[in-house]
Design a protein around this motif. Structure first.
Motif, PDB file in Angstrom:
ATOM      1  N   LYS A  77       1.201   6.433  -6.922  1.00  0.00           N
ATOM      2  CA  LYS A  77       0.423   7.988  -7.065  1.00  0.00           C
ATOM      3  C   LYS A  77       1.122   9.005  -7.173  1.00  0.00           C
ATOM      4  O   LYS A  77       0.705  10.087  -7.879  1.00  0.00           O
ATOM      5  N   GLY A  78       1.876   8.941  -5.729  1.00  0.00           N
ATOM      6  CA  GLY A  78       2.264  10.738  -5.749  1.00  0.00           C
ATOM      7  C   GLY A  78       3.223  11.107  -6.764  1.00  0.00           C
ATOM      8  O   GLY A  78       3.717  12.209  -7.324  1.00  0.00           O
ATOM      9  N   ASP A  79       4.413   9.998  -7.241  1.00  0.00           N
ATOM     10  CA  ASP A  79       5.465  10.478  -8.293  1.00  0.00           C
ATOM     11  C   ASP A  79       4.615  10.734  -9.542  1.00  0.00           C
ATOM     12  O   ASP A  79       4.818  11.881 -10.455  1.00  0.00           O
ATOM     13  N   THR A 105       0.577  -1.301  -0.308  1.00  0.00           N
ATOM     14  CA  THR A 105       0.313  -0.236   0.115  1.00  0.00           C
ATOM     15  C   THR A 105       1.233   1.356  -0.065  1.00  0.00           C
ATOM     16  O   THR A 105       0.596   2.531  -0.276  1.00  0.00           O
ATOM     17  N   ALA A 106       1.733   0.935   0.930  1.00  0.00           N
ATOM     18  CA  ALA A 106       3.053   2.540   0.769  1.00  0.00           C
ATOM     19  C   ALA A 106       3.491   3.079  -0.128  1.00  0.00           C
ATOM     20  O   ALA A 106       3.618   3.805  -0.754  1.00  0.00           O
ATOM     21  N   TRP A 107       3.956   1.342  -1.487  1.00  0.00           N
ATOM     22  CA  TRP A 107       4.362   1.635  -2.975  1.00  0.00           C
ATOM     23  C   TRP A 107       3.778   2.168  -3.663  1.00  0.00           C
ATOM     24  O   TRP A 107       3.804   2.719  -4.503  1.00  0.00           O
ATOM     25  N   ILE A 108       2.651   1.828  -3.142  1.00  0.00           N
ATOM     26  CA  ILE A 108       0.990   2.084  -4.560  1.00  0.00           C
ATOM     27  C   ILE A 108       0.983   3.676  -3.966  1.00  0.00           C
ATOM     28  O   ILE A 108       0.572   4.294  -5.110  1.00  0.00           O
ATOM     29  N   ASP A 109       1.173   4.318  -2.931  1.00  0.00           N
ATOM     30  CA  ASP A 109       0.806   5.928  -2.824  1.00  0.00           C
ATOM     31  C   ASP A 109       1.936   6.598  -3.475  1.00  0.00           C
ATOM     32  O   ASP A 109       1.525   7.872  -3.227  1.00  0.00           O
ATOM     33  N   SER A 110       3.390   5.984  -3.027  1.00  0.00           N
ATOM     34  CA  SER A 110       4.369   6.730  -3.381  1.00  0.00           C
ATOM     35  C   SER A 110       4.451   7.082  -5.037  1.00  0.00           C
ATOM     36  O   SER A 110       4.418   7.886  -5.429  1.00  0.00           O
TER      37      SER A 110
END
Length: 91
Positions: free
Chosen positions: A11-13, A4-9
């Protein structure tokens, strides 16, 4: 880092890249966004999705179960797995 943290990261990128395109002329911005979309789709719906479906199948998952998890019909899963096998990707 959990998924989940990877996905959020990610998305932010992507949002940051898109925000950086704001100063471009419309034609250049549209081309850049289309190229970005194509690259993301190739990775996400291509190699990663096919590999994940193949791994689930190898663990004994049925086509319907894989389809439910991936948000696809079992027939689409069957076709993608067959296509992945023909392209030399692991089945």
């Amino acid at each position: 880092m959990e998924v989940t943290a990877w996905i959020d990261s990610l998305k932010g990128d992507v949002a940051e890249v898109c925000a950086g395109l704001g100063g471009l002329a419309p034609e250049s911005r549209l081309r850049a966004v289309a190229e970005l979309r194509e690259a993301l789709e190739a990775v996400v719906t291509g190699r990663a999705l096919d590999g994940s479906m193949a791994a689930a199948r190898a663990e004994g998952w049925g086509l319907r179960r894989i389809g439910e998890a991936a948000g696809l019909s079992h027939e689409t899963v069957r076709g993608r797995l067959a296509g992945a096998d023909e392209r030399g990707r692991p089945r």
